[in-house]
Design a protein around this motif. Structure first.
Motif, PDB file in Angstrom:
ATOM      1  N   TYR A 119      72.910 -76.443  39.175  1.00  0.00           N
ATOM      2  CA  TYR A 119      74.157 -76.108  38.484  1.00  0.00           C
ATOM      3  C   TYR A 119      75.035 -75.214  39.363  1.00  0.00           C
ATOM      4  CZ  TYR A 119      73.355 -78.054  33.792  1.00  0.00           C
ATOM      5  OH  TYR A 119      73.212 -78.894  32.713  1.00  0.00           O
ATOM      6  N   ALA A 120      74.432 -74.206  39.979  1.00  0.00           N
ATOM      7  CA  ALA A 120      75.185 -73.292  40.844  1.00  0.00           C
ATOM      8  C   ALA A 120      75.768 -74.026  42.046  1.00  0.00           C
ATOM      9  CB  ALA A 120      74.274 -72.155  41.308  1.00  0.00           C
ATOM     10  N   LEU A 121      74.992 -74.947  42.596  1.00  0.00           N
ATOM     11  CA  LEU A 121      75.458 -75.727  43.741  1.00  0.00           C
ATOM     12  C   LEU A 121      76.667 -76.578  43.360  1.00  0.00           C
ATOM     13  CD1 LEU A 121      74.720 -76.505  46.726  1.00  0.00           C
ATOM     14  CD2 LEU A 121      73.469 -78.437  45.741  1.00  0.00           C
ATOM     15  N   GLN A 122      76.616 -77.206  42.197  1.00  0.00           N
ATOM     16  CA  GLN A 122      77.734 -78.029  41.736  1.00  0.00           C
ATOM     17  C   GLN A 122      78.982 -77.191  41.512  1.00  0.00           C
ATOM     18  OE1 GLN A 122      79.074 -80.812  41.617  1.00  0.00           O
ATOM     19  NE2 GLN A 122      79.055 -81.814  39.621  1.00  0.00           N
ATOM     20  N   VAL A 123      78.799 -76.012  40.919  1.00  0.00           N
ATOM     21  CA  VAL A 123      79.940 -75.118  40.682  1.00  0.00           C
ATOM     22  C   VAL A 123      80.583 -74.712  42.011  1.00  0.00           C
ATOM     23  CG1 VAL A 123      80.614 -72.822  39.879  1.00  0.00           C
ATOM     24  CG2 VAL A 123      79.126 -74.244  38.462  1.00  0.00           C
ATOM     25  N   ALA A 124      79.759 -74.254  42.951  1.00  0.00           N
ATOM     26  CA  ALA A 124      80.290 -73.817  44.247  1.00  0.00           C
ATOM     27  C   ALA A 124      80.930 -74.974  45.007  1.00  0.00           C
ATOM     28  CB  ALA A 124      79.174 -73.192  45.079  1.00  0.00           C
ATOM     29  N   THR A 184      76.511 -84.971  43.012  1.00  0.00           N
ATOM     30  CA  THR A 184      75.624 -84.211  42.129  1.00  0.00           C
ATOM     31  C   THR A 184      75.804 -84.722  40.705  1.00  0.00           C
ATOM     32  OG1 THR A 184      75.810 -82.223  43.505  1.00  0.00           O
ATOM     33  CG2 THR A 184      74.972 -81.920  41.273  1.00  0.00           C
ATOM     34  N   LYS A 185      74.697 -84.870  39.996  1.00  0.00           N
ATOM     35  CA  LYS A 185      74.735 -85.298  38.599  1.00  0.00           C
ATOM     36  C   LYS A 185      73.931 -84.315  37.773  1.00  0.00           C
ATOM     37  CE  LYS A 185      75.821 -88.349  35.395  1.00  0.00           C
ATOM     38  NZ  LYS A 185      77.224 -88.582  35.022  1.00  0.00           N
ATOM     39  N   LEU A 186      74.547 -83.779  36.716  1.00  0.00           N
ATOM     40  CA  LEU A 186      73.896 -82.781  35.861  1.00  0.00           C
ATOM     41  C   LEU A 186      73.843 -83.263  34.415  1.00  0.00           C
ATOM     42  CD1 LEU A 186      75.726 -79.570  37.159  1.00  0.00           C
ATOM     43  CD2 LEU A 186      73.492 -80.426  37.891  1.00  0.00           C
ATOM     44  N   HIS A 187      72.843 -82.771  33.677  1.00  0.00           N
ATOM     45  CA  HIS A 187      72.698 -83.107  32.264  1.00  0.00           C
ATOM     46  C   HIS A 187      72.201 -81.885  31.492  1.00  0.00           C
ATOM     47  CE1 HIS A 187      73.076 -87.514  32.622  1.00  0.00           C
ATOM     48  NE2 HIS A 187      72.408 -87.393  33.755  1.00  0.00           N
ATOM     49  N   ALA A 188      72.393 -81.923  30.178  1.00  0.00           N
ATOM     50  CA  ALA A 188      71.784 -80.940  29.276  1.00  0.00           C
ATOM     51  C   ALA A 188      71.622 -81.569  27.900  1.00  0.00           C
ATOM     52  CB  ALA A 188      72.648 -79.685  29.177  1.00  0.00           C
ATOM     53  N   ASP A 189      70.549 -81.169  27.207  1.00  0.00           N
ATOM     54  CA  ASP A 189      70.301 -81.643  25.854  1.00  0.00           C
ATOM     55  C   ASP A 189      69.639 -80.512  25.076  1.00  0.00           C
ATOM     56  OD1 ASP A 189      69.598 -82.864  23.492  1.00  0.00           O
ATOM     57  OD2 ASP A 189      68.676 -84.625  24.407  1.00  0.00           O
ATOM     58  N   GLY A 190      70.462 -79.786  24.314  1.00  0.00           N
ATOM     59  CA  GLY A 190      69.999 -78.596  23.616  1.00  0.00           C
ATOM     60  C   GLY A 190      69.109 -78.852  22.426  1.00  0.00           C
ATOM     61  N   GLU A 308      66.300 -81.958  43.216  1.00  0.00           N
ATOM     62  CA  GLU A 308      66.245 -82.274  41.787  1.00  0.00           C
ATOM     63  C   GLU A 308      65.473 -81.206  41.030  1.00  0.00           C
ATOM     64  OE1 GLU A 308      63.181 -82.734  40.486  1.00  0.00           O
ATOM     65  OE2 GLU A 308      62.022 -84.206  41.606  1.00  0.00           O
ATOM     66  N   ALA A 309      65.836 -81.041  39.741  1.00  0.00           N
ATOM     67  CA  ALA A 309      65.162 -80.034  38.921  1.00  0.00           C
ATOM     68  C   ALA A 309      65.397 -80.305  37.445  1.00  0.00           C
ATOM     69  CB  ALA A 309      65.663 -78.635  39.265  1.00  0.00           C
ATOM     70  N   MET A 310      64.449 -79.835  36.620  1.00  0.00           N
ATOM     71  CA  MET A 310      64.623 -79.823  35.169  1.00  0.00           C
ATOM     72  C   MET A 310      64.085 -78.525  34.615  1.00  0.00           C
ATOM     73  SD  MET A 310      63.275 -82.339  32.115  1.00  0.00           S
ATOM     74  CE  MET A 310      62.089 -81.230  31.350  1.00  0.00           C
ATOM     75  N   THR A 315      67.847 -78.702  30.579  1.00  0.00           N
ATOM     76  CA  THR A 315      68.863 -79.002  31.579  1.00  0.00           C
ATOM     77  C   THR A 315      68.172 -79.730  32.718  1.00  0.00           C
ATOM     78  OG1 THR A 315      68.496 -76.922  32.768  1.00  0.00           O
ATOM     79  CG2 THR A 315      70.183 -76.913  31.029  1.00  0.00           C
ATOM     80  N   TRP A 316      68.901 -80.635  33.376  1.00  0.00           N
ATOM     81  CA  TRP A 316      68.325 -81.300  34.542  1.00  0.00           C
ATOM     82  C   TRP A 316      69.449 -81.832  35.427  1.00  0.00           C
ATOM     83  CZ3 TRP A 316      68.409 -83.264  29.663  1.00  0.00           C
ATOM     84  CH2 TRP A 316      68.827 -84.590  29.458  1.00  0.00           C
ATOM     85  N   GLY A 317      69.098 -82.059  36.696  1.00  0.00           N
ATOM     86  CA  GLY A 317      70.118 -82.546  37.618  1.00  0.00           C
ATOM     87  C   GLY A 317      69.545 -82.888  38.964  1.00  0.00           C
ATOM     88  N   ALA A 318      70.377 -83.521  39.792  1.00  0.00           N
ATOM     89  CA  ALA A 318      70.002 -83.888  41.158  1.00  0.00           C
ATOM     90  C   ALA A 318      71.236 -83.885  42.033  1.00  0.00           C
ATOM     91  CB  ALA A 318      69.330 -85.264  41.191  1.00  0.00           C
ATOM     92  N   SER A 319      71.027 -83.592  43.296  1.00  0.00           N
ATOM     93  CA  SER A 319      72.124 -83.547  44.257  1.00  0.00           C
ATOM     94  C   SER A 319      71.709 -84.285  45.535  1.00  0.00           C
ATOM     95  CB  SER A 319      72.485 -82.099  44.591  1.00  0.00           C
ATOM     96  OG  SER A 319      73.606 -82.037  45.437  1.00  0.00           O
TER      97      SER A 319
END
Length: 323
Positions: A119-124, A184-190, A308-310, A315-319
């Motif tokens: 998430y931080a990488l995508q923001v920056a 980068t692709k990010l997701h979240a499912d609360g 990649e991380a979850m 939350t999860w994502g990959a770059s």
């Protein structure tokens, strides 16, 4: 011509104290064999009283700056991913800023637990691509030992402390496949809050709380979500799994790493594994593993890597990055 966020340097920092499974078994009802068989973890680092998320983050940043040949004064953006900040406020990023001797730059924290670094990488990357910043420190740093229930053997054996950082620089690129962050692709499912969470917070209990997890359910979601988002990010960047040189995953569990690689048809030898040495360091695990593989010579400039991380949320994502 396009602006690309290029990784110029990586860095990491670990607490001085290194704890083996055998040492942990002296105070926790567990064994080395049980932990290794189920998780692949053999060691973790535990922060001492004078080691905090911010101090570890600052040390990782200094290493990244040194690797990049840059001065702290070149930095105009700091984005720090953490679930264990030094204080409720101000952000730990501003503490890192002060420790690095930077008088003025944009600095803030991002909270997405184990996916935090992505998430931080995508923001920056987005801020750099927009032309708002030219040189950014992106950090994942945690002291998860502070929020563990040391009487819950199903969670306390899984986590460790540490920090990792990368230095991003804006560079003009005429090549769509040139160096830098490509997609980068990010997701979240609360809806899955109760599967992995901390049972406290300023607005609810007024306490920090402890980590709670339903491991079997988390494992199932992790394998499915991670394989899916890696495929999404590669498709977005215009690549296929067989073109990837290295996968640098969130280091949660060796079995998750193996299952995710198999699902994508990736050779195990292409997956960077540090979970045996560091355990799960949450937002720090991806940049820690990245720095390890860069410094030991596995990851070379020009190679295609996938991060990649979850984590909790979910939350999860990959770059996808051309290193």
């Amino acid at each position: 011509m396009m602006i690309r966020s290029v990784i110029l340097g990586t860095g990491s920092a670990l607490p001085v104290r290194r704890v083996s499974n055998a040492e942990l078994a002296e105070t926790v009802d567990t064994t080395d064999e049980w932990i290794v068989e189920r998780t692949g973890i053999r060691f973790r680092h535990i922060a001492g009283p004078d080691e905090t998320t911010a101090t570890l983050a600052a040390d990782a940043c200094k290493a990244a700056l040194g690797a990049a040949g840059k001065s702290a004064q070149d930095v105009d953006l700091i984005v720090l991913a953490t679930a264990t900040p030094d204080q409720t406020f101000p952000s730990s990023a501003t503490k890192v800023q002060a420790m690095l001797g930077i008088d003025d730059c944009v600095a803030f924290d991002v909270a997405a637990v184990c996916s935090g670094f992505l998430y931080a990488l995508q923001v920056a990357d987005s801020m750099i691509r927009a032309g708002a910043h030219k040189c950014a420190l992106v950090i994942g740093a945690e002291t998860f030992s502070r929020i563990l229930d040391w009487e819950d053997r199903t969670t306390c054996v899984l986590f460790g402390d540490g920090a990792g950082a990368v230095l991003l620089e804006a560079q003009d690129s005429a090549d769509s496949d040139g160096r830098g962050v490509l997609a980068t692709k990010l997701h979240a499912d609360g809806r899955h809050n109760e599967l992995l969470y901390v049972d406290g917070g300023p607005s609810t209990t007024g306490t920090v709380g402890k980590v709670r997890m339903k491991g079997r359910e988390v494992f199932r979601h992790a394998v499915t979500n991670l394989a899916s988002v890696m495929g999404e990010s590669l498709a977005l960047a215009g690549f296929t799994p067989d073109q990837v040189d290295w996968v640098v995953p969130h280091q949660a569990n060796a079995r998750i790493l193996d299952a995710t690689a198999r699902k994508l048809g990736l050779a195990p030898g292409k997956v960077v594994v540090t979970v045996d040495q560091h355990a799960n360091t949450s937002a720090a695990s991806v940049p820690l593993a990245l720095d390890t593989a860069v410094r030991d010579g596995r990851i070379q400039p020009g190679q295609l890597i996938v991060l990649e991380a979850m984590g909790g949320g979910f939350t999860w994502g990959a770059s996808v990055i051309r290193f």
